[in-house]
Scaffold this motif. Sequence first.
Motif, short mmCIF file in Angstrom:
data_model
loop_
_atom_site.label_atom_id
_atom_site.label_comp_id
_atom_site.label_asym_id
_atom_site.label_seq_id
_atom_site.Cartn_x
_atom_site.Cartn_y
_atom_site.Cartn_z
N LEU A 170 28.76 -8.79 89.40
CA LEU A 170 28.95 -8.38 88.01
C LEU A 170 30.00 -7.28 87.85
N SER A 176 26.41 -9.56 95.04
CA SER A 176 25.50 -9.85 93.95
C SER A 176 24.17 -9.11 94.16
N LYS A 217 28.76 -18.19 81.56
CA LYS A 217 27.92 -17.56 80.55
C LYS A 217 27.86 -18.40 79.28
N THR A 253 22.76 -13.68 86.57
CA THR A 253 22.17 -12.35 86.76
C THR A 253 21.93 -11.98 88.22
N LYS A 254 21.77 -12.97 89.10
CA LYS A 254 21.42 -12.67 90.48
C LYS A 254 22.49 -13.05 91.50
N ARG A 314 20.96 -18.78 83.84
CA ARG A 314 20.71 -17.33 83.75
C ARG A 314 20.47 -16.73 85.13
N GLN A 315 19.76 -17.45 85.97
CA GLN A 315 19.54 -16.99 87.33
C GLN A 315 20.86 -16.88 88.08
#
Length: 363
Positions: A201, A260, A212, A196-197, A192-193
Amino acid sequence: MDTVLGPLYTAVSWIIVQFHSLYGLVFDKNSGWAWGLSIVSLVVLIRICLIPLFVKQIKATRNMQALQPKMKAIQERYKSDKQRQSEEMMKLYKETGTNPLSSCLPILAQSPFFISLYQVLNHIAQGKTVGVIDKPLLDSAREAHIFGAPLSVKFLDSASKVESLHATLTDVRVVTVVMIVLMSLSQFYTQRQLMTKNVDLTVKTPFMQQQKMLMYVFPVMFAVFGINFPVGVLVYWLTTNVWTLGQQMFVIRRNPTPGSIAFQQRQERLRAKGKLKEDPEQVEARKAAEAARAGRQQPKRQSKAKRQVGGAQQPATGGGKKPAQEQQQKPEDAKPKQAGGSARSTKSGQRKGQQRPKHPTKK
C-alpha cells in the motif's frame, strides 16, 4: 456462435453426463443433487486445469511488485503530464516483459467454458438436445430441482414456464436472489482481501486503482447479469467464486506479496516459530524500527482542569504570575488562622512591617 463453439458444447455436455452417471449411483438420477453436483465437479475440474495459468498470474503479480519503485518514480517525474506518464509505463512494461493484464488470464480462460455451459443449459430450458445430451437425459435435466428451483429456469422467466417444470415462481426467485447475493459477497471479499492484505500500500499504481475499481464493479455486474442466467449457471458461477476465494487465501498465507500486510504477518509467524533466519543487520534494523514506533506514541490528552493545575504548579518567570516561593508559603500563612487570628491580617501586618524601614530613608 453454435457453429464455432459446437465442439466445446459437446465437451462440456460430455463431462457433465459423465459426472451425472457417477453421482447417479448415489442419488436419484433425476434429482437436483445429481445434476447440481455434476456442475460443481465441472467447475473443480476446470479450475484444476487452470492451475498453471494461476501460477503464471502469481509470477506476473510478483513482477509488477518488483516494478513498483520504477513506476513510482515515473509517476513523480511526469505527475503533471498524464499522457507521458502512460507512455513511460507502457515502455517499462515492454522492456521488462510484464503484462498488467496477466491477472485476467484465469477469467479469460474460463470464458469459453462459461459460455458453453450457459448454452447447454439454455438448450435444456428450450427442450433441445445439445452435445451428448439426448432426449432421456434432456427430460431428466429439465426435471432436476435445486432447493425447489429447476436448473434451467431464470429469474425473469414467466410463471407459466416455471409451473410447467413443476416449480413455483417464488421458489425460483428466492433461490436466484440468494445465489446472486452470495456470488456478489464472495467476489467482493476476494477483491478486498487482495487489496488490503496482499498489496504493497505504500506505492500507488494504475494497476492498484484498477483492482480497487473491480472490487466494486464485479458485484454490481453479478447482480445485473445474474437475473438473466439459468440457476445451473449461477451454481457454476458461485462455485468458481468460492474456489477463487479459497485459492487466494491459501496463496496469501503461504506466498504473500513482499511488502504487504500478509507478508509481515507471515514473517512474524516464522519468527515466532524460529524458522526465519535474519542477518544481524536486519535484526538491528527491525529493533530500531520497533523502538522508533514505540517512541512516536502520542501523549495522552489531559482535561482542562488537569492542565490548569499543572500550569499553576510550574514556576513562572514573569507575566504577573506568583513565584514558586510565594506559592510554597501558603500553608504557613494558614497557621495563624488556626490559632484564632486572620491570615489576611497577618499578611497585611507583615507587609506593613516590611514597609516601616523605608520611611526614615525617605526623610
